[in-house]
Design a protein around this motif. Structure first.
Motif, mmCIF file in Angstrom:
data_model
loop_
_atom_site.group_PDB
_atom_site.id
_atom_site.type_symbol
_atom_site.label_atom_id
_atom_site.label_comp_id
_atom_site.label_asym_id
_atom_site.label_seq_id
_atom_site.Cartn_x
_atom_site.Cartn_y
_atom_site.Cartn_z
ATOM 1 N N PRO A 201 0.805 -1.223 0.000
ATOM 2 C CA PRO A 201 0.000 0.000 0.000
ATOM 3 C C PRO A 201 0.838 1.273 0.000
ATOM 4 O O PRO A 201 0.290 2.371 -0.002
ATOM 5 C CB PRO A 201 -0.808 -0.116 1.301
ATOM 6 C CG PRO A 201 0.006 -0.989 2.182
ATOM 7 C CD PRO A 201 0.774 -1.918 1.292
ATOM 8 N N TRP A 202 2.157 1.145 0.014
ATOM 9 C CA TRP A 202 3.036 2.315 0.044
ATOM 10 C C TRP A 202 3.994 2.277 -1.150
ATOM 11 O O TRP A 202 4.464 1.231 -1.568
ATOM 12 C CB TRP A 202 3.860 2.339 1.330
ATOM 13 C CG TRP A 202 3.008 2.242 2.560
ATOM 14 C CD1 TRP A 202 2.246 3.230 3.123
ATOM 15 C CD2 TRP A 202 2.805 1.082 3.372
ATOM 16 N NE1 TRP A 202 1.590 2.758 4.230
ATOM 17 C CE2 TRP A 202 1.911 1.445 4.412
ATOM 18 C CE3 TRP A 202 3.287 -0.229 3.326
ATOM 19 C CZ2 TRP A 202 1.504 0.546 5.385
ATOM 20 C CZ3 TRP A 202 2.883 -1.123 4.296
ATOM 21 C CH2 TRP A 202 2.001 -0.734 5.311
ATOM 22 N N HIS A 203 4.284 3.467 -1.681
ATOM 23 C CA HIS A 203 5.299 3.632 -2.731
ATOM 24 C C HIS A 203 5.076 2.683 -3.905
ATOM 25 O O HIS A 203 6.006 2.002 -4.375
ATOM 26 C CB HIS A 203 6.700 3.428 -2.162
ATOM 27 C CG HIS A 203 6.959 4.161 -0.886
ATOM 28 N ND1 HIS A 203 6.818 5.531 -0.788
ATOM 29 C CD2 HIS A 203 7.331 3.727 0.349
ATOM 30 C CE1 HIS A 203 7.106 5.911 0.454
ATOM 31 N NE2 HIS A 203 7.406 4.838 1.162
ATOM 32 N N ALA A 204 3.860 2.637 -4.392
ATOM 33 C CA ALA A 204 3.492 1.658 -5.413
ATOM 34 C C ALA A 204 4.378 1.749 -6.653
ATOM 35 O O ALA A 204 4.838 0.720 -7.175
ATOM 36 C CB ALA A 204 2.025 1.856 -5.809
ATOM 37 N N GLY A 307 -0.421 9.868 -8.399
ATOM 38 C CA GLY A 307 -1.469 9.358 -7.531
ATOM 39 C C GLY A 307 -1.142 7.988 -6.982
ATOM 40 O O GLY A 307 -1.514 7.650 -5.852
ATOM 41 N N MET A 308 -0.421 7.186 -7.749
ATOM 42 C CA MET A 308 0.006 5.875 -7.270
ATOM 43 C C MET A 308 1.274 5.960 -6.422
ATOM 44 O O MET A 308 1.635 5.001 -5.748
ATOM 45 C CB MET A 308 0.250 4.933 -8.453
ATOM 46 C CG MET A 308 -0.997 4.590 -9.253
ATOM 47 S SD MET A 308 -0.711 3.217 -10.414
ATOM 48 C CE MET A 308 0.450 3.970 -11.554
ATOM 49 N N SER A 309 1.958 7.111 -6.476
ATOM 50 C CA SER A 309 3.253 7.245 -5.801
ATOM 51 C C SER A 309 3.128 7.697 -4.356
ATOM 52 O O SER A 309 3.817 7.191 -3.475
ATOM 53 C CB SER A 309 4.139 8.235 -6.569
ATOM 54 O OG SER A 309 4.337 7.805 -7.892
ATOM 55 N N GLY A 310 2.279 8.677 -4.102
ATOM 56 C CA GLY A 310 2.156 9.197 -2.742
ATOM 57 C C GLY A 310 1.352 10.472 -2.727
ATOM 58 O O GLY A 310 1.403 11.272 -3.668
ATOM 59 N N ALA A 360 -7.068 5.559 -6.904
ATOM 60 C CA ALA A 360 -8.203 4.631 -6.921
ATOM 61 C C ALA A 360 -7.882 3.383 -7.747
ATOM 62 O O ALA A 360 -8.228 2.257 -7.357
ATOM 63 C CB ALA A 360 -9.436 5.340 -7.477
ATOM 64 N N PHE A 361 -7.212 3.580 -8.867
ATOM 65 C CA PHE A 361 -6.846 2.453 -9.717
ATOM 66 C C PHE A 361 -5.907 1.501 -8.972
ATOM 67 O O PHE A 361 -6.098 0.274 -8.996
ATOM 68 C CB PHE A 361 -6.171 2.955 -10.997
ATOM 69 C CG PHE A 361 -5.562 1.871 -11.840
ATOM 70 C CD1 PHE A 361 -6.357 1.049 -12.618
ATOM 71 C CD2 PHE A 361 -4.182 1.676 -11.841
ATOM 72 C CE1 PHE A 361 -5.783 0.041 -13.390
ATOM 73 C CE2 PHE A 361 -3.608 0.678 -12.611
ATOM 74 C CZ PHE A 361 -4.418 -0.141 -13.383
ATOM 75 N N TYR A 362 -4.922 2.052 -8.297
ATOM 76 C CA TYR A 362 -3.966 1.182 -7.614
ATOM 77 C C TYR A 362 -4.620 0.453 -6.445
ATOM 78 O O TYR A 362 -4.336 -0.729 -6.212
ATOM 79 C CB TYR A 362 -2.752 1.976 -7.124
ATOM 80 C CG TYR A 362 -1.738 1.080 -6.466
ATOM 81 C CD1 TYR A 362 -0.948 0.225 -7.227
ATOM 82 C CD2 TYR A 362 -1.603 1.041 -5.082
ATOM 83 C CE1 TYR A 362 -0.040 -0.637 -6.631
ATOM 84 C CE2 TYR A 362 -0.695 0.188 -4.479
ATOM 85 C CZ TYR A 362 0.081 -0.647 -5.254
ATOM 86 O OH TYR A 362 0.974 -1.508 -4.664
ATOM 87 N N ILE A 363 -5.462 1.151 -5.697
ATOM 88 C CA ILE A 363 -6.166 0.480 -4.600
ATOM 89 C C ILE A 363 -6.981 -0.694 -5.142
ATOM 90 O O ILE A 363 -7.025 -1.771 -4.538
ATOM 91 C CB ILE A 363 -7.069 1.480 -3.849
ATOM 92 C CG1 ILE A 363 -6.206 2.484 -3.068
ATOM 93 C CG2 ILE A 363 -8.018 0.759 -2.904
ATOM 94 C CD1 ILE A 363 -7.004 3.594 -2.406
ATOM 95 N N PHE A 364 -7.597 -0.486 -6.304
ATOM 96 C CA PHE A 364 -8.425 -1.531 -6.912
ATOM 97 C C PHE A 364 -7.594 -2.755 -7.285
ATOM 98 O O PHE A 364 -8.006 -3.895 -7.043
ATOM 99 C CB PHE A 364 -9.139 -0.976 -8.145
ATOM 100 C CG PHE A 364 -9.917 -2.001 -8.911
ATOM 101 C CD1 PHE A 364 -11.131 -2.480 -8.433
ATOM 102 C CD2 PHE A 364 -9.430 -2.502 -10.116
ATOM 103 C CE1 PHE A 364 -11.844 -3.441 -9.138
ATOM 104 C CE2 PHE A 364 -10.132 -3.454 -10.825
ATOM 105 C CZ PHE A 364 -11.355 -3.924 -10.334
#
Length: 655
Positions: A201-204, A307-310, A360-364
């Motif tokens: 969940p961090w630094h995707a 958005g996926m980074s932080g 939102a995309f990464y959480i999904f």
């Protein structure tokens, strides 16, 4: 950059030489005095004599330049034209001198004299010989020769620093170094572990980039370290530096290369992490004032990545794009101010929308059910004392960022001095507001628990200030009408701008990272013998630390337990995530894990030391509960590892 006269160059060089020598002298006296040895009857006597000679000679030559008495000497130096043999010898000797400062640091100064200025003093006078050799070999000006010697060596030291960690050591080099490779592997969890594991969940985006080598099955850990060092750190930083210089249209190849070298070193002094530089690369490559659709796509793509980074980088891609617009596009080319502001407003809205869409995309796709972990940084404590010098960062966040910002602000001030009217007020005010917002936001992020050890959380502010300063330096900021050469930056300020980014690479140069291969293999065999029978019997073996041993097959026949990795537990403890901690405590109390592999645990607390708050959070929320339910049954020298097994009695009062 306007030409620098020989007189100005040498005056600056000797003035800096005096200043560096005096500060180095003071730092050395303080250190040697603490050792209770005689300054004049020890091995340090030669160093003190060196300080005295260089400071005195610099003062004499500086006075001679000011009075004109040394004019003949420097004219003869200017006109020396050595033959090809002497030039070749000069090149070889100057190349060998590159190793003098690192060798002096490691084998002469060591831990006895760790201060920076004695090392800089050595480099400064080594640089004199290198600079003369460069001028003889290339017929460059003194200014270009000096800049070439300083910046190329700074780049070389930075490259060396990144390559230091490329080792076959199967254990982690520092606290969480190998955890990063484990999290990168999770994109390929099914073939690697035989199960689908949720992504970090961090630094995707960091782990997306680190996952790429896993496309080649069976690559060892050292190859992944090499990928991170060469392609991610060095390659991405070089690409972002080149893209910035490409926008400047400098014309002169020498200054193009030198500014790219300076940008490379400047970016890494924070450092600005490579996965965040991807946003910068997309903006520098994609945003073009003459191509609005291309610019919109670039802002959207960079913001999606951010958005996926932080969360702290959500507004940054749009802010960088708007800054380029303000620097390159005059208000006079729009019908009115409101028409001029349309594009920045659209980019800002598009950027924020893209950032939220990226998150939102990464959480999904991550597979994580506990969404609280994605915003744990928002719940972390703020340690405001780390703004000032502290055990975690002796320089301090605020003094440190002022130090590296000062030459750039000085350059902007000289550029705008008497010329501010050539910029529309809207442009200068908006640039100032964006810088201020990023600066304040970065300060807040820097003082969160878990941070504050360097300046990497000041990243977005550093990048924007760099772009603005370089644009003015290269005369690429378009005025409202006509053309203009922005105010001249004095040569001493240019020297300062080159030396300050040099502080970190010179100070961080050290010996190559080594390890005891025989001991490491023996410890792996002991660990294998301890955990494999338990796993064969169906017991769960939790690797809190050193989970990469499973990733790269050093430990085999042990199924992965995907929960409760080192970084995850530390993040949960620092954010005081009680629901997640309660689940962890329940697993411990039920003795879910047959064995736990972790670094040696202790429940001691610290007061006032480096990262005392982080240590105490770990000790109280993680170590103490584990030690209440489990006891060590095996200790290994490598990685300071211990294996813990459940206690049979005395656990009734555990959380």
């Amino acid at each position: 950059m306007r030409p620098v006269s020989s007189k100005t160059f040498w005056q600056t060089y000797f003035a800096f030489g005096i200043l560096i020598g005096l500060i180095a002298l003071v730092q050395t006296i303080v250190r040697v005095s603490a050792m209770d040895v005689s300054i004049w009857h020890s091995k340090w006597t030669i160093l003190f004599l060196g300080y005295a000679v260089t400071v005195t000679a610099s003062a004499v030559l500086l006075h001679g330049l000011q009075t004109g008495r040394a004019k003949g000497f420097f004219e003869r130096l200017e006109n020396i034209k050595p033959n090809i043999g002497w030039r070749g010898l000069a090149v070889l000797s100057s190349s060998a001198l590159v190793f003098v400062p690192p060798l002096a640091k490691v084998y002469v100064f060591g831990k006895t004299l760790p201060d920076f200025f004695p090392l800089l003093w050595i480099f400064w006078w080594v640089c004199l010989f290198q600079m003369v050799s460069w001028r003889w070999s290339t017929s460059s000006s003194w200014a270009v020769s000096f800049a070439s010697v300083v910046l190329i060596q700074a780049v070389a030291y930075r490259v060396y620093e990144n390559l230091l960690v490329v080792t076959a050591n199967p254990f982690s080099i520092d606290y969480s170094e190998t955890s990063r490779f484990y999290y990168g592997s999770l994109l390929f969890s099914s073939p690697l572990y035989g199960m689908k594991v949720p992504l970090s969940p961090w630094h995707a985006t960091r782990y997306i980039l680190m996952a790429i080598p896993f496309l080649i099955h069976g690559l060892p850990l050292w190859a992944h370290r090499l990928w991170q060092a060469v392609v991610l750190w060095i390659g991405i930083t070089a690409l972002s530096s080149w893209l910035l210089v490409r926008r400047l249209h400098l014309g002169r190849k020498a200054w193009t290369v030198l500014i790219a070298c300076w940008s490379f070193v400047y970016i890494l002094q924070g450092p600005v992490y490579y996965y965040l530089q991807v946003c910068v690369i997309i903006i520098l490559w994609g945003v073009e004032m003459k191509h609005p659709w291309r610019s919109w796509i670039a802002v959207l793509a960079a913001s999606f990545w951010a958005g996926m980074s932080g969360v702290n980088w959500y507004p940054v891609p749009a802010a960088l794009a708007v800054a380029l617009y303000l620097l390159e596009q005059p208000v006079s080319q729009s019908k009115n101010v409101w028409g001029y502001l349309v594009r920045p407003v659209v980019w800002g809205a598009l950027g924020l929308g893209g950032a939220f869409a990226g998150q939102a995309f990464y959480i999904f796709i991550s597979g994580y059910k506990d969404l609280s972990l994605f915003h744990s940084s928002l719940d972390s404590a703020l340690l405001w004392d780390r703004l000032l010098p502290s055990p975690a960062f002796p320089l301090g966040i605020l003094p440190g960022i002022i130090l590296i910002s000062f030459p750039l602000w000085l350059g902007v001030w000289f550029a705008l001095r008497g010329m501010l009217r050539r910029l529309h007020p809207v442009r200068s005010i908006l640039l100032g507001i964006i810088l201020l917002v990023l600066f304040m936001g970065c300060l807040v992020v820097s003082v969160k628990i878990g941070g504050g050890a360097d300046l990497h959380d000041m990243d977005s502010y550093e990048v924007l200030l760099q772009i603005i300063a370089v644009y003015f330096f290269a005369d690429q900021v378009r005025p409202e009408s006509g053309t203009v050469q922005w105010g001249r930056l004095p040569w001493p300020a240019v020297v300062l701008a080159m030396l300050i980014p040099f502080v970190f690479p010179l100070d961080y140069v050290g010996p190559w990272v080594t390890y005891n291969g025989y001991r490491a293999q023996a410890d792996i065999q002991k660990l294998q013998a301890a955990v494999a029978p338990t796993a064969t019997r169906g017991g769960e073996v939790l690797f809190v630390a050193e989970r990469q041993l499973l990733t790269f097959g050093s430990i085999h026949d042990v199924p992965l337990v995907p929960d409760d990795e080192l970084v995850e537990l530390m993040e949960i403890a620092m954010s005081d995530n009680r629901p997640a901690l309660s689940r962890f405590y329940s697993d411990l109390h039920q003795h879910r894990f047959a064995l736990i592999v972790s670094r040696k645990l202790n429940t001691g607390t610290k007061t006032g030391g480096a990262f005392s708050e982080e240590n105490n959070a770990w000790s109280q929320d993680i170590a103490a509960p584990i030690l209440c339910e489990y006891q060590p049954v095996l200790s290994l020298q490598s990685g300071n590892l211990q294996v813990y097994a459940p206690k049979t009695t005395g656990t009734e009062s555990c959380p």
